[in-house]
Design a protein around this motif. Sequence first.
Motif, PDB file in Angstrom:
ATOM      1  N   ILE A  64       0.728  -1.274   0.138  1.00 30.21           N
ATOM      2  CA  ILE A  64       0.080   0.271  -0.067  1.00 30.21           C
ATOM      3  C   ILE A  64       0.718   1.405  -0.458  1.00 30.21           C
ATOM      4  O   ILE A  64       0.965   2.027  -1.134  1.00 30.21           O
ATOM      5  N   PHE A  65       1.428   1.236   0.652  1.00 24.69           N
ATOM      6  CA  PHE A  65       2.971   2.615   0.785  1.00 24.69           C
ATOM      7  C   PHE A  65       3.370   2.622  -0.229  1.00 24.69           C
ATOM      8  O   PHE A  65       3.695   3.786  -0.952  1.00 24.69           O
ATOM      9  N   SER A  66       4.364   1.283  -1.055  1.00 22.21           N
ATOM     10  CA  SER A  66       5.265   0.883  -1.966  1.00 22.21           C
ATOM     11  C   SER A  66       4.284   2.056  -3.264  1.00 22.21           C
ATOM     12  O   SER A  66       4.788   2.895  -4.370  1.00 22.21           O
ATOM     13  N   ASP A  67       3.296   1.821  -3.542  1.00 16.32           N
ATOM     14  CA  ASP A  67       2.002   1.149  -4.846  1.00 16.32           C
ATOM     15  C   ASP A  67       1.889   3.088  -4.324  1.00 16.32           C
ATOM     16  O   ASP A  67       1.141   3.919  -5.325  1.00 16.32           O
ATOM     17  N   ALA A  68       1.275   3.330  -3.380  1.00 20.29           N
ATOM     18  CA  ALA A  68       0.423   5.079  -3.052  1.00 20.29           C
ATOM     19  C   ALA A  68       1.829   5.607  -3.771  1.00 20.29           C
ATOM     20  O   ALA A  68       1.316   7.374  -4.262  1.00 20.29           O
ATOM     21  N   PHE A  69       3.171   6.125  -4.195  1.00 15.62           N
ATOM     22  CA  PHE A  69       3.592   7.006  -4.669  1.00 15.62           C
ATOM     23  C   PHE A  69       4.701   6.472  -5.796  1.00 15.62           C
ATOM     24  O   PHE A  69       4.548   7.196  -6.825  1.00 15.62           O
ATOM     25  N   SER A  70       3.781   5.782  -6.521  1.00 15.42           N
ATOM     26  CA  SER A  70       4.690   4.982  -7.198  1.00 15.42           C
ATOM     27  C   SER A  70       3.472   4.641  -8.479  1.00 15.42           C
ATOM     28  O   SER A  70       3.695   5.073 -10.127  1.00 15.42           O
ATOM     29  N   GLY A  71       2.616   4.461  -8.230  1.00 11.91           N
ATOM     30  CA  GLY A  71       1.336   3.910  -8.733  1.00 11.91           C
ATOM     31  C   GLY A  71       1.140   3.637 -10.228  1.00 11.91           C
ATOM     32  O   GLY A  71       0.991   3.041 -11.296  1.00 11.91           O
ATOM     33  N   LYS A  72       1.635   2.253  -9.923  1.00 14.22           N
ATOM     34  CA  LYS A  72       2.684   0.567 -10.558  1.00 14.22           C
ATOM     35  C   LYS A  72       0.925   0.020 -11.679  1.00 14.22           C
ATOM     36  O   LYS A  72       1.354  -0.200 -12.183  1.00 14.22           O
ATOM     37  N   ALA A  73       0.120  -0.006  -9.902  1.00 14.10           N
ATOM     38  CA  ALA A  73      -0.653  -1.098 -10.321  1.00 14.10           C
ATOM     39  C   ALA A  73      -2.072  -0.543 -11.335  1.00 14.10           C
ATOM     40  O   ALA A  73      -3.080  -0.608 -11.537  1.00 14.10           O
ATOM     41  N   VAL A  74      -1.332   1.033 -11.258  1.00 19.71           N
ATOM     42  CA  VAL A  74      -2.314   1.626 -12.520  1.00 19.71           C
ATOM     43  C   VAL A  74      -1.998   2.160 -13.895  1.00 19.71           C
ATOM     44  O   VAL A  74      -0.462   2.541 -14.036  1.00 19.71           O
ATOM     45  N   ALA A  75      -2.512   1.914 -14.890  1.00 21.04           N
ATOM     46  CA  ALA A  75      -2.642   1.724 -16.051  1.00 21.04           C
ATOM     47  C   ALA A  75      -1.651   3.226 -16.603  1.00 21.04           C
ATOM     48  O   ALA A  75      -1.764   4.423 -16.451  1.00 21.04           O
ATOM     49  N   GLY A  76      -0.435   2.753 -17.314  1.00 25.39           N
ATOM     50  CA  GLY A  76       0.407   4.181 -17.030  1.00 25.39           C
ATOM     51  C   GLY A  76       1.243   4.326 -16.045  1.00 25.39           C
ATOM     52  O   GLY A  76       2.098   5.646 -16.420  1.00 25.39           O
ATOM     53  N   GLY A  77       0.817   4.473 -14.757  1.00 30.81           N
ATOM     54  CA  GLY A  77       1.610   5.054 -13.783  1.00 30.81           C
ATOM     55  C   GLY A  77       0.794   5.503 -12.845  1.00 30.81           C
ATOM     56  O   GLY A  77       2.074   6.515 -12.662  1.00 30.81           O
ATOM     57  N   ALA A  78       0.342   6.449 -13.507  1.00 30.38           N
ATOM     58  CA  ALA A  78      -0.459   7.904 -13.359  1.00 30.38           C
ATOM     59  C   ALA A  78      -0.684   7.636 -11.633  1.00 30.38           C
ATOM     60  O   ALA A  78      -2.177   7.920 -11.466  1.00 30.38           O
TER      61      ALA A  78
END
Length: 447
Positions: A245-259
């Motif tokens: 949760i913390f790592s993805d909160a600032f990378s947005g890797k799970a979102v299309a295009g890393g938005a």
Amino acid sequence: MFKTIEESIAYFSSWVWDWPLLVLLIGGGLFLLLYSKCVPFFYFKHAIQILIGKYDDPKNPGQLSHFQALSSALAATVGMGNISGVAVAIISGGPGAIFWMWISAFIGMATKFYTCSLAVMYRSEDDKGSVLGGPMYVIMNGLGTTWKPLAVLFALAGLVGTIPAFTANQLTQTLIDVLAWDDSDRLYIGLFLAGIASLVIFGGIKRIGNVAGKLVPAMVMLYFVTVIVVLLLQLEKIPDMFMLIFSDAFSGKAVAGGALGYLIKTGVKRAAFSNEAGIGTAPMMHGIAKTNEPIREGLVAMIGPAIDTLLVCTLTALAILSTGVWQHTDSNGITLTLDAFNSVLPYGLGDILVMIMVLVFAFSTLFSYSYYGIVCLGFLTKPKFGNYYNVVYIASIVVSAVVKIEFAINLIDSAFALMAIPTVISTLILAPKVNKRAKEYFTSLKV
């Protein structure tokens, strides 16, 4: 024609929930948090004492006790937004969206302190002497008639925002998934739900408050125990889920295009649906609490986001993430949550438990939301005409059971956005009034 309406609402929802509104909600809430110097947070224990009735006085004006007011407000928020809405947030924004839900909830606690204090400070009365509260009355009594268009905007948007589209839709989907009913049964399910809801909501706000006061503590405890069992079976994965949760909160890797921007917007939107801080619905319920001290009700209201987002939503998110079902499924909403529970609990126990909880959560939401529409219609016409909204409300349950989940989400998001604009603007303008009253109240406690 309906497809055109769907597309138009989807476009408007996407447009209105862009940066200007997010800045208003989060920026406005952050300003209130800093402006209060976090003082209300130091009185959380006092808020609990108020909640359990230590300061209750039956002679005070209002219709509901502090506990009933919070329970009724929570009944409208600790519902499908916490079971289904979290799943929607994870699928559309990734695990990092949960982090932004947390941030939004923490800031939202300050927002609710101000909005609900104001709801008591500037409430009104109908011709029978019953009190009325909400952003529209805060605007009219606190800012004056010059600001009436803002009050009307809130009430008009509230007529749509309080339609139980998402709740009725996802409750219907749960019954179809668990009981293996046919999709063509949606209409009959909608009629059944409408019939059950009408038994409570036509009894008025006191009946709603009594029912909510019994349902909410029970449903939160049941859900808490069930999710804890799921998490205990997945205990070794929990630390990794927090890290995700913390790592993805600032990378947005799970979102299309890393938005990253899209991820933040998703988290804030779903948090708004979960705890409604800054939207303006809760002040309508807290505004009718039996009290003559606005700051007390503001403190009680502050507990809301802590329960529904920081506690319940977090439990749901951990259950979904730890089971891993979100990574390899086309499911969304309540179906994803069901998949998560069933992947861990044996013998279809997940289906049974989730269905029971969804029934309680959803019906408590259906009962409470109707009151908000009544207040909005009563403001636009006369308070005595507000109850006519119940007819529209009951009919909307049937319609909501049939429509697609995407339409339900976009419709409510759009209305919530329009409700937030007058709520936050009026709160920011009148915040000094709350600070002055709070200083007096907190000083009196020390004496």
